[in-house]
Design a protein around this motif. Structure first.
Motif, mmCIF file in Angstrom:
data_model
loop_
_atom_site.group_PDB
_atom_site.id
_atom_site.type_symbol
_atom_site.label_atom_id
_atom_site.label_comp_id
_atom_site.label_asym_id
_atom_site.label_seq_id
_atom_site.Cartn_x
_atom_site.Cartn_y
_atom_site.Cartn_z
ATOM 1 N N SER A 58 3.766 7.421 -6.155
ATOM 2 C CA SER A 58 3.124 8.847 -6.036
ATOM 3 C C SER A 58 1.760 8.693 -5.330
ATOM 4 C CB SER A 58 2.947 9.636 -7.172
ATOM 5 O OG SER A 58 2.199 10.721 -7.348
ATOM 6 N N GLY A 59 1.769 9.141 -4.095
ATOM 7 C CA GLY A 59 0.324 9.109 -3.367
ATOM 8 C C GLY A 59 -0.604 10.187 -3.789
ATOM 9 N N ASN A 60 -1.830 9.892 -3.807
ATOM 10 C CA ASN A 60 -2.870 10.848 -3.914
ATOM 11 C C ASN A 60 -4.104 10.572 -3.170
ATOM 12 O OD1 ASN A 60 -5.307 9.204 -5.841
ATOM 13 N ND2 ASN A 60 -2.937 9.054 -6.706
ATOM 14 N N TYR A 61 -5.082 11.236 -2.935
ATOM 15 C CA TYR A 61 -6.253 11.203 -1.999
ATOM 16 C C TYR A 61 -7.030 10.029 -2.490
ATOM 17 C CZ TYR A 61 -5.805 15.308 0.667
ATOM 18 O OH TYR A 61 -5.248 16.129 1.516
ATOM 19 N N GLY A 62 -6.990 9.568 -3.579
ATOM 20 C CA GLY A 62 -7.672 8.464 -4.342
ATOM 21 C C GLY A 62 -6.903 6.929 -4.208
ATOM 22 N N VAL A 76 3.471 5.252 -16.400
ATOM 23 C CA VAL A 76 2.539 4.620 -15.348
ATOM 24 C C VAL A 76 2.706 2.869 -15.344
ATOM 25 C CG1 VAL A 76 0.372 4.741 -14.212
ATOM 26 C CG2 VAL A 76 1.217 6.860 -15.134
ATOM 27 N N VAL A 77 2.992 2.327 -14.280
ATOM 28 C CA VAL A 77 2.976 0.909 -14.252
ATOM 29 C C VAL A 77 1.582 0.466 -13.390
ATOM 30 C CG1 VAL A 77 4.339 -1.243 -12.963
ATOM 31 C CG2 VAL A 77 5.621 0.824 -13.779
ATOM 32 N N THR A 78 1.222 0.882 -12.583
ATOM 33 C CA THR A 78 -0.027 0.973 -11.890
ATOM 34 C C THR A 78 -0.427 2.144 -11.228
ATOM 35 O OG1 THR A 78 0.631 -1.136 -11.025
ATOM 36 C CG2 THR A 78 -1.082 -0.227 -9.839
ATOM 37 N N ASP A 79 -1.902 2.154 -11.493
ATOM 38 C CA ASP A 79 -2.839 3.389 -10.735
ATOM 39 C C ASP A 79 -3.500 2.830 -9.905
ATOM 40 O OD1 ASP A 79 -4.232 5.504 -10.104
ATOM 41 O OD2 ASP A 79 -4.465 6.444 -12.448
ATOM 42 N N PHE A 80 -3.323 2.737 -8.870
ATOM 43 C CA PHE A 80 -3.936 1.880 -7.864
ATOM 44 C C PHE A 80 -5.075 2.397 -6.825
ATOM 45 C CE2 PHE A 80 -4.328 -0.736 -3.873
ATOM 46 C CZ PHE A 80 -4.459 -1.878 -4.443
ATOM 47 N N ALA A 81 -6.380 2.408 -7.016
ATOM 48 C CA ALA A 81 -7.524 2.731 -6.303
ATOM 49 C C ALA A 81 -7.424 2.573 -4.744
ATOM 50 C CB ALA A 81 -8.615 2.808 -7.037
ATOM 51 N N CYS A 82 -7.324 3.432 -3.926
ATOM 52 C CA CYS A 82 -7.374 2.943 -2.411
ATOM 53 C C CYS A 82 -7.772 4.300 -1.562
ATOM 54 C CB CYS A 82 -6.174 2.386 -2.022
ATOM 55 S SG CYS A 82 -6.400 1.519 -0.330
ATOM 56 N N ASN A 83 -8.899 4.595 -1.571
ATOM 57 C CA ASN A 83 -9.380 6.029 -0.907
ATOM 58 C C ASN A 83 -8.877 6.075 0.416
ATOM 59 O OD1 ASN A 83 -11.209 8.368 -1.206
ATOM 60 N ND2 ASN A 83 -11.924 7.134 0.866
ATOM 61 N N GLN A 108 -12.327 6.034 7.712
ATOM 62 C CA GLN A 108 -12.799 5.020 6.559
ATOM 63 C C GLN A 108 -13.802 3.900 6.808
ATOM 64 O OE1 GLN A 108 -11.512 5.708 3.166
ATOM 65 N NE2 GLN A 108 -11.344 7.358 4.420
ATOM 66 N N THR A 109 -14.631 3.724 5.969
ATOM 67 C CA THR A 109 -15.881 2.487 6.282
ATOM 68 C C THR A 109 -15.206 1.252 6.404
ATOM 69 O OG1 THR A 109 -16.195 2.607 4.073
ATOM 70 C CG2 THR A 109 -17.643 4.025 5.313
ATOM 71 N N ALA A 110 -13.921 0.918 5.759
ATOM 72 C CA ALA A 110 -13.315 -0.314 6.071
ATOM 73 C C ALA A 110 -11.732 -0.108 6.057
ATOM 74 C CB ALA A 110 -13.448 -1.051 4.790
ATOM 75 N N GLU A 111 -11.109 -1.208 6.634
ATOM 76 C CA GLU A 111 -9.459 -0.890 6.615
ATOM 77 C C GLU A 111 -8.940 -1.085 5.155
ATOM 78 O OE1 GLU A 111 -7.959 -2.475 10.851
ATOM 79 O OE2 GLU A 111 -8.940 -4.080 9.651
ATOM 80 N N ASP A 112 -9.528 -1.700 4.261
ATOM 81 C CA ASP A 112 -8.930 -2.442 3.061
ATOM 82 C C ASP A 112 -9.277 -1.341 2.075
ATOM 83 O OD1 ASP A 112 -11.264 -2.977 2.355
ATOM 84 O OD2 ASP A 112 -10.972 -5.190 2.550
ATOM 85 N N CYS A 113 -9.086 -1.556 0.790
ATOM 86 C CA CYS A 113 -9.369 -0.665 -0.310
ATOM 87 C C CYS A 113 -10.749 -0.490 -0.780
ATOM 88 C CB CYS A 113 -8.452 -0.677 -1.498
ATOM 89 S SG CYS A 113 -6.708 -0.525 -0.982
ATOM 90 N N SER A 114 -11.544 -1.146 0.095
ATOM 91 C CA SER A 114 -13.187 -1.259 -0.215
ATOM 92 C C SER A 114 -13.805 -0.004 0.216
ATOM 93 C CB SER A 114 -13.563 -2.636 0.075
ATOM 94 O OG SER A 114 -13.804 -2.564 1.640
ATOM 95 N N SER A 115 -13.061 0.786 0.976
ATOM 96 C CA SER A 115 -13.372 1.898 2.088
ATOM 97 C C SER A 115 -13.912 3.051 1.169
ATOM 98 C CB SER A 115 -12.528 2.277 2.831
ATOM 99 O OG SER A 115 -11.416 2.972 2.256
ATOM 100 N N ALA A 116 -14.519 3.804 1.852
ATOM 101 C CA ALA A 116 -15.023 5.290 1.304
ATOM 102 C C ALA A 116 -14.939 5.945 2.780
ATOM 103 C CB ALA A 116 -16.642 5.217 0.842
#
Length: 222
Positions: A58-62, A76-83, A108-116
């Motif tokens: 399930s995708g979401n904006y976060g 819920v197995v994983t709630d993975f944060a990746c803006n 995004q400020t970065a390619e990976d999940c450290s981005s904002a």
């Protein structure tokens, strides 16, 4: 006779209303479907769903969630944060691994999940990275970011077409506004402006679990 006619009209109308009510599904739901469980994700905008076996993605904006849907009530197995709006997702298994693809349509400020989400500067430009992120979700409890494939005007959504040990991602994208830049990294101000007459096609493959891709862009006719 007049009274009988009026009575029959009333009975006919009452019958019509009753039939319409019987045919209309009770909210929430659809005819011949029954709600048995749900899994809320508040505080964000939820986007697309993908399925593989007993798992729902399930995708979401976060970011995205991975849900076990074996039972009526999803777990819920994983709630993975990746803006990175819009975060529409698709899933495919190849080369002995399962991959999740995530559409990003805002710089995004970065390619990976450290981005904002990258800010808009004084000239109205937003620089940054957008396109399709790729994750290894073979272990649903521990997704791993692999790469971002940058595509022109990002990726609002995409369609995955499987082909054995390959898959093709057809990327839908469009300018989000005047001055929004093509996703080639900070400092590049080439405009991604309307009309955006092309579609990005990503061929992805995995041999021995190693992910690889080839990006092409196809011009669209008027």
């Amino acid at each position: 006779a007049e009274k009988v006619g009026k009575q029959r009209s009333v009975e006919f109308m009452q019958g019509s209303v009753a039939r319409a009510a019987a045919l209309s599904p009770a909210p929430p739901g659809s005819r011949n479907m029954t709600l048995v469980g749900n899994s809320d994700k508040d505080g964000t905008v939820n986007s697309d769903l993908a399925f593989w076996g007993n798992l729902a993605y399930s995708g979401n904006y976060g970011g995205f969630r991975i849900l076990d849907i074996t039972a009526d009530q999803p777990r819920v197995v994983t709630d993975f944060a990746c803006n990175g709006p819009q975060n529409d997702v698709s899933v495919y298994e190849m080369g002995g691994k399962r991959f999740l693809f995530q559409s990003i349509d805002s710089g995004q400020t970065a390619e990976d999940c450290s981005s904002a989400t990258a800010p808009v500067d004084a000239e109205g430009h937003r620089t940054g990275y957008e396109g399709v992120r790729v994750f290894d979700v073979t272990n649903p409890a521990a997704p791993k970011f692999l790469d971002m494939i940058q595509t022109a005007c990002g990726s609002h959504t995409h369609t995955l077409v499987p082909d054995g040990q390959r898959a093709y991602l057809y990327v839908s994208s469009y300018p989000l506004g005047a001055g929004v830049t093509a996703p080639t990294g900070p400092g590049d101000f080439r405009p991604c402006a309307a009309p955006h007459k092309k579609i990005s096609i990503i061929e992805v493959s995995a041999t021995g679990g190693t992910f690889a891709f080839d990006l092409r862009e196809k011009s669209l006719s008027d």
